[in-house]
Design a protein around this motif. Structure first.
Motif, PDB file in Angstrom:
ATOM      1  N   ASP A   1      38.854  49.585  86.838  1.00 11.51           N
ATOM      2  CA  ASP A   1      40.071  49.399  87.614  1.00 11.51           C
ATOM      3  C   ASP A   1      41.264  49.258  86.679  1.00 11.51           C
ATOM      4  O   ASP A   1      41.160  48.693  85.603  1.00 11.51           O
ATOM      5  CB  ASP A   1      39.973  48.128  88.463  1.00 11.51           C
ATOM      6  CG  ASP A   1      39.031  48.293  89.643  1.00 11.51           C
ATOM      7  OD1 ASP A   1      38.731  47.285  90.275  1.00 11.51           O
ATOM      8  OD2 ASP A   1      38.610  49.437  89.893  1.00 11.51           O
ATOM      9  N   GLN A   3      44.439  47.618  85.360  1.00 17.57           N
ATOM     10  CA  GLN A   3      45.001  46.272  85.327  1.00 17.57           C
ATOM     11  C   GLN A   3      46.255  46.273  84.470  1.00 17.57           C
ATOM     12  O   GLN A   3      46.296  46.890  83.408  1.00 17.57           O
ATOM     13  CB  GLN A   3      43.985  45.279  84.778  1.00 17.57           C
ATOM     14  CG  GLN A   3      42.805  45.024  85.709  1.00 17.57           C
ATOM     15  CD  GLN A   3      41.968  43.849  85.283  1.00 17.57           C
ATOM     16  OE1 GLN A   3      42.019  43.403  84.144  1.00 17.57           O
ATOM     17  NE2 GLN A   3      41.187  43.321  86.219  1.00 17.57           N
ATOM     18  N   TYR A 115      49.800  50.611  91.653  1.00 18.99           N
ATOM     19  CA  TYR A 115      49.303  49.530  90.796  1.00 18.99           C
ATOM     20  C   TYR A 115      50.482  48.768  90.194  1.00 18.99           C
ATOM     21  O   TYR A 115      51.452  49.369  89.723  1.00 18.99           O
ATOM     22  CB  TYR A 115      48.440  50.084  89.661  1.00 18.99           C
ATOM     23  CG  TYR A 115      47.222  50.832  90.126  1.00 18.99           C
ATOM     24  CD1 TYR A 115      47.240  52.213  90.267  1.00 18.99           C
ATOM     25  CD2 TYR A 115      46.049  50.150  90.416  1.00 18.99           C
ATOM     26  CE1 TYR A 115      46.134  52.903  90.696  1.00 18.99           C
ATOM     27  CE2 TYR A 115      44.914  50.841  90.843  1.00 18.99           C
ATOM     28  CZ  TYR A 115      44.974  52.205  90.978  1.00 18.99           C
ATOM     29  OH  TYR A 115      43.867  52.881  91.404  1.00 18.99           O
TER      30      TYR A 115
END
Length: 125
Positions: A1, A3, A115
């Motif tokens: 993922d 980050q 994100y």
């Protein structure tokens, strides 16, 4: 993922300088757009700056053009925002954001990137 972790937020005097950083991880594709937006409680989000991963082309909101500089260090997987000639109206929570590909790589769109980090507070007095 993916980050994103911001750091470097602090208090500064008007006219001074500050650099905030965004450590990136989990990014596997070479083509992407990253940037910064800011928001204070009760205010709308404002896109500040964006940068293409491959060409390094950068874009700025009119409110920060000539004062802020966005850059990236691929070796350190880190995005930076150098802020000079700070003004009290620059006081905000600053967020870094990321999207795959290089379309819509504009400060107008950065607040909507999929994100984002948790933010770092910048206070100018």
């Amino acid at each position: 993922d993916v980050q994103l972790v911001e750091s470097g937020g602090a208090s500064a005097q008007a006219g001074g300088s500050l650099t905030v950083s965004c450590k990136m991880s989990g990014i596997s594709n070479r083509s992407y757009c990253m940037g910064w937006f800011r928001q204070a409680p009760g205010k709308e989000r404002e896109g500040v700056a964006t940068i293409y991963s491959t060409r390094g082309t950068s874009y700025y909101a009119d409110s920060v053009k000539g004062r802020f500089t966005i850059s990236q260090d691929n070796a350190k997987a880190t995005l930076y925002l150098q802020m000079d000639k700070l003004k009290p109206e620059d006081t905000d929570m600053y967020y870094c954001a990321y999207r795959r590909g290089q379309t819509y790589c504009s400060p107008r769109n950065v607040a909507g990137f999929p994100y984002r980090g948790q933010g770092t507070q910048v206070t100018v007095s």
